[in-house]
Scaffold this motif. Structure first.
Motif, PDB file in Angstrom:
ATOM      1  N   ALA A  85      27.818  31.454  62.221  1.00  0.00           N
ATOM      2  CA  ALA A  85      28.535  32.506  61.484  1.00  0.00           C
ATOM      3  C   ALA A  85      29.388  31.909  60.375  1.00  0.00           C
ATOM      4  O   ALA A  85      29.416  32.404  59.259  1.00  0.00           O
ATOM      5  CB  ALA A  85      29.405  33.306  62.438  1.00  0.00           C
ATOM      6  N   SER A  86      30.101  30.823  60.687  1.00  0.00           N
ATOM      7  CA  SER A  86      30.862  30.172  59.606  1.00  0.00           C
ATOM      8  C   SER A  86      30.322  28.762  59.422  1.00  0.00           C
ATOM      9  O   SER A  86      29.188  28.608  58.953  1.00  0.00           O
ATOM     10  CB  SER A  86      32.364  30.260  59.829  1.00  0.00           C
ATOM     11  OG  SER A  86      32.759  29.842  61.106  1.00  0.00           O
ATOM     12  N   GLY A  88      29.542  26.431  61.653  1.00  0.00           N
ATOM     13  CA  GLY A  88      28.817  25.790  62.757  1.00  0.00           C
ATOM     14  C   GLY A  88      29.714  24.862  63.558  1.00  0.00           C
ATOM     15  O   GLY A  88      29.246  23.929  64.221  1.00  0.00           O
ATOM     16  N   GLY A  89      31.025  25.143  63.499  1.00  0.00           N
ATOM     17  CA  GLY A  89      31.987  24.324  64.255  1.00  0.00           C
ATOM     18  C   GLY A  89      31.656  24.316  65.733  1.00  0.00           C
ATOM     19  O   GLY A  89      31.694  23.264  66.389  1.00  0.00           O
ATOM     20  N   ASN A 134      26.091  31.491  66.575  1.00  0.00           N
ATOM     21  CA  ASN A 134      26.326  32.700  65.770  1.00  0.00           C
ATOM     22  C   ASN A 134      27.106  33.771  66.560  1.00  0.00           C
ATOM     23  O   ASN A 134      26.979  33.893  67.767  1.00  0.00           O
ATOM     24  CB  ASN A 134      25.015  33.292  65.233  1.00  0.00           C
ATOM     25  CG  ASN A 134      25.245  33.960  63.882  1.00  0.00           C
ATOM     26  OD1 ASN A 134      26.191  34.728  63.732  1.00  0.00           O
ATOM     27  ND2 ASN A 134      24.412  33.664  62.920  1.00  0.00           N
ATOM     28  N   SER A 135      27.893  34.531  65.817  1.00  0.00           N
ATOM     29  CA  SER A 135      28.732  35.565  66.441  1.00  0.00           C
ATOM     30  C   SER A 135      27.930  36.820  66.731  1.00  0.00           C
ATOM     31  O   SER A 135      27.102  37.224  65.930  1.00  0.00           O
ATOM     32  CB  SER A 135      29.866  35.946  65.495  1.00  0.00           C
ATOM     33  OG  SER A 135      30.627  34.825  65.216  1.00  0.00           O
ATOM     34  N   LYS A 136      28.234  37.398  67.885  1.00  0.00           N
ATOM     35  CA  LYS A 136      27.638  38.684  68.239  1.00  0.00           C
ATOM     36  C   LYS A 136      28.829  39.590  68.472  1.00  0.00           C
ATOM     37  O   LYS A 136      29.598  39.362  69.405  1.00  0.00           O
ATOM     38  CB  LYS A 136      26.797  38.591  69.524  1.00  0.00           C
ATOM     39  CG  LYS A 136      25.646  37.597  69.449  1.00  0.00           C
ATOM     40  CD  LYS A 136      25.997  36.295  70.113  1.00  0.00           C
ATOM     41  CE  LYS A 136      24.997  35.209  69.782  1.00  0.00           C
ATOM     42  NZ  LYS A 136      25.505  33.879  70.174  1.00  0.00           N
ATOM     43  N   TYR A 137      28.960  40.636  67.642  1.00  0.00           N
ATOM     44  CA  TYR A 137      30.220  41.376  67.661  1.00  0.00           C
ATOM     45  C   TYR A 137      30.252  42.545  68.636  1.00  0.00           C
ATOM     46  O   TYR A 137      30.876  43.566  68.373  1.00  0.00           O
ATOM     47  CB  TYR A 137      30.575  41.825  66.243  1.00  0.00           C
ATOM     48  CG  TYR A 137      30.855  40.648  65.335  1.00  0.00           C
ATOM     49  CD1 TYR A 137      31.941  39.811  65.574  1.00  0.00           C
ATOM     50  CD2 TYR A 137      30.032  40.351  64.256  1.00  0.00           C
ATOM     51  CE1 TYR A 137      32.203  38.717  64.760  1.00  0.00           C
ATOM     52  CE2 TYR A 137      30.288  39.260  63.436  1.00  0.00           C
ATOM     53  CZ  TYR A 137      31.368  38.449  63.698  1.00  0.00           C
ATOM     54  OH  TYR A 137      31.614  37.372  62.897  1.00  0.00           O
ATOM     55  N   ILE A 138      29.532  42.430  69.744  1.00  0.00           N
ATOM     56  CA  ILE A 138      29.711  43.387  70.842  1.00  0.00           C
ATOM     57  C   ILE A 138      30.079  42.586  72.087  1.00  0.00           C
ATOM     58  O   ILE A 138      29.790  41.391  72.163  1.00  0.00           O
ATOM     59  CB  ILE A 138      28.457  44.266  71.092  1.00  0.00           C
ATOM     60  CG1 ILE A 138      27.211  43.393  71.341  1.00  0.00           C
ATOM     61  CG2 ILE A 138      28.225  45.217  69.929  1.00  0.00           C
ATOM     62  CD1 ILE A 138      25.981  44.206  71.759  1.00  0.00           C
ATOM     63  N   SER A 162      32.951  28.590  76.092  1.00  0.00           N
ATOM     64  CA  SER A 162      33.410  29.308  74.899  1.00  0.00           C
ATOM     65  C   SER A 162      33.329  30.806  75.098  1.00  0.00           C
ATOM     66  O   SER A 162      32.531  31.305  75.898  1.00  0.00           O
ATOM     67  CB  SER A 162      32.558  28.911  73.695  1.00  0.00           C
ATOM     68  OG  SER A 162      31.260  29.437  73.829  1.00  0.00           O
ATOM     69  N   VAL A 190      38.714  33.291  67.244  1.00  0.00           N
ATOM     70  CA  VAL A 190      39.749  34.251  66.838  1.00  0.00           C
ATOM     71  C   VAL A 190      39.064  35.611  66.803  1.00  0.00           C
ATOM     72  O   VAL A 190      37.945  35.735  66.310  1.00  0.00           O
ATOM     73  CB  VAL A 190      40.280  33.879  65.438  1.00  0.00           C
ATOM     74  CG1 VAL A 190      40.996  35.042  64.787  1.00  0.00           C
ATOM     75  CG2 VAL A 190      41.208  32.687  65.545  1.00  0.00           C
ATOM     76  N   ALA A 280      37.526  29.843  63.968  1.00  0.00           N
ATOM     77  CA  ALA A 280      37.487  31.069  63.155  1.00  0.00           C
ATOM     78  C   ALA A 280      36.803  30.754  61.841  1.00  0.00           C
ATOM     79  O   ALA A 280      36.416  29.617  61.576  1.00  0.00           O
ATOM     80  CB  ALA A 280      38.906  31.580  62.905  1.00  0.00           C
ATOM     81  N   ASN A 329      43.924  34.573  57.982  1.00  0.00           N
ATOM     82  CA  ASN A 329      43.392  35.073  59.231  1.00  0.00           C
ATOM     83  C   ASN A 329      44.447  35.711  60.148  1.00  0.00           C
ATOM     84  O   ASN A 329      44.968  35.075  61.062  1.00  0.00           O
ATOM     85  CB  ASN A 329      42.710  33.914  59.971  1.00  0.00           C
ATOM     86  CG  ASN A 329      41.551  34.436  60.774  1.00  0.00           C
ATOM     87  OD1 ASN A 329      41.662  35.516  61.364  1.00  0.00           O
ATOM     88  ND2 ASN A 329      40.457  33.713  60.788  1.00  0.00           N
TER      89      ASN A 329
END
Ligand SMILES: Cc1cc2nc3c(=O)[nH]c(=O)nc-3n(C[C@H](O)[C@H](O)[C@H](O)COP(=O)(O)OP(=O)(O)OC[C@H]3O[C@@H](n4cnc5c(N)ncnc54)[C@H](O)[C@@H]3O)c2cc1C
Length: 433
Positions: A85-86, A88-89, A134-138, A162, A190, A280, A329
């Protein structure tokens, strides 16, 4: 005395209580498309473990902000960085974790997308990290995962866990004193708030799509939110990346109206962070070129976390200022949102019954003129956030002024490793700009 768990409006759905109960007395129900818990009083043996594990009923210890070390960074491997998503941290840290403990048993836990739902999953091989990237926003389903982590810790595994801050709190609640095990490292993202799966279902229904591939996709672009914060879905058998302005999921997500109620008053979005590491998007860096393929904000909240970041061989990091991170942020220091007082959030079932499907959809997706009403809640939240930011900065100025120092980057000519040159930096990890 039967246990009193968090009220539905405060329950984060971490499900630590479900995992800790040895008598099968905690039942999961679905309310307003979110998971909630109920105690089966016939099965309950009143042992009190569920109350002890609930991070809302029994607050958990957080990190002292004075110990924070703030970094920007990204995964050395280009594909890993692009897939995330950002920057790859997360994946970079996970790869490093496998390398650092290659002689030992290692497990990494994170959220995986399976058939339009998100589940916490444990992997034991480096090649499987992509499942968690990658972020999954649910909201992800966590039942069973805390038990599994505890077993692995007992069996001598090194664990990198995580999730959202409330899930890290749930893990700590479940583990009790075992949370201090040196083989456990936690990473939290975050969190802006977590939408119910209904937000995704409405989106897929609107586009007559059978499934979602990615919630964020920067494979052909940049981290810039207008470009990357849009979904890639199946449509007529093809993979289609929607434009942000057409993205129903993000209209709902950004409006917060299908979030969990507890997210409007999040107890874990504050400057004293829960997990060892906080990740974040590093918004606010003054060099736009950095965002081409993504930059992660990576905060070490204690010395254990800092040691992992310093020794990580698969991420590139540079030190930065907490001030820049705070400016970019807000969810780093506050989670309060006035949307909790919006009628459709207070009485979701009533409005589901009385409104036509189309009208409810238009309200949830913030179409005009309903957006004007919603704007009051948004504006109030913006003003409160500004106030909370001032309070946070005042606290930091008093107790840890060094963290606020703006890094002198030598004007705009801050050395930027070009994407194709990232590998040159691999062996210079922890080289600070
Ligand atoms: C619900 C949610 C809200 C967020 N809100 C913000 C925000 O307001 N501001 C901001 O700067 N960043 C936010 N993030 C974090 C951001 O999207 C990136 O995840 C973060 O920048 C790390 O990116 P990365 O490239 O290092 O890792 P990535 O590979 O992009 O992220 C993967 C990590 O996210 C975790 N994850 C993914 N989906 C979920 C989920 N549903 N539940 C729990 N954990 C999950 C994985 O376990 C893994 O640790 C949010 C993330 C989530 C999941």
């Amino acid at each position: 005395m039967y246990p009193h768990l968090a009220k539905d409006k405060n329950c984060t759905g971490c499900l630590a209580c479900y995992d800790v109960c040895n008598h099968n007395a905690i039942k999961i129900i679905t309310k307003n498309s979110h998971q909630h818990v109920r105690v089966d009083i016939n099965a309950c043996r009143e042992c009190g473990l569920c109350e002890k594990s609930c991070p809302i009923i029994t607050p958990i210890r957080k990190n002292e902000f004075e110990a924070m070390k703030v970094y920007g960074g990204w995964a050395n491997d280009e594909q890993t960085r692009i897939d995330a998503a950002s920057g790859g941290g997360f994946a970079g840290l996970a790869q490093s974790f496998f390398h650092l403990h290659k002689e030992d048993k290692v497990a990494v836990i994170g959220a995986a997308l399976v058939n339009n739902r998100v589940y916490h999953k444990l992997i034991e091989h480096e090649k499987d990290i992509t499942l968690l990237t990658n972020s999954k926003y649910i909201q992800s389903y966590t039942q069973g995962i805390y038990k599994e982590v505890s077993k692995k810790l007992k069996n001598g595994y090194w664990i990198l866990f995580s999730g959202c801050p409330c899930q890290i709190a749930g893990l700590y609640g479940y583990l009790g004193k075992k949370r201090d095990c040196e083989r456990l490292i936690t990473i939290e993202v975050v969190c802006h708030g977590i939408a119910s799966h209904e937000a995704l279902d409405l989106h897929l229904e609107y586009y007559k799509s059978s499934h979602i591939y990615r919630f964020r996709d920067k494979r052909k672009g940049t981290q810039d939110w207008k470009f990357s914060q849009c979904t890639t879905i199946e449509q007529n058998g093809k993979e289609v990346k929607l434009k942000r302005k057409d993205d129903i999921f993000y209209s709902i997500y950004a409006g917060w109206m299908l979030d969990r109620k507890s997210c409007s008053n999040c107890q874990f979005s504050e400057i004293n962070r829960v997990a060892d590491i906080t990740l974040a998007d590093f918004w606010g860096l003054p060099v736009p070129d950095y965002y081409k393929q993504g930059v992660s904000l990576i905060i070490a909240n204690n010395s254990k976390a800092n040691s992992l970041i310093k020794n990580a061989d698969s991420i590139y990091t540079f030190e930065d200022s907490l001030r820049t991170a705070i400016d970019g942020n807000p969810h780093l220091f506050t989670g309060y949102k006035f949307i909790q007082y919006h009628p459709i959030v207070i009485w979701p079932n009533f409005f589901r019954k009385v409104l036509s499907k189309k009208l409810r959809f238009n309200i949830l997706t913030n179409k005009m003129p309903y957006k004007l009403f919603w704007a009051f809640y948004k504006l109030a939240t913006i003003y409160l956030t500004k106030y909370r930011k001032q309070q946070t900065i005042k606290k930091l100025q008093e107790k840890a002024p060094n963290l606020l120092k703006i890094i002198n980057r030598g004007g705009v000519k801050w050395p930027i490793p070009k994407l194709q040159k990232i590998h040159e930096y691999e062996n210079r990890n922890n080289h600070h700009l």
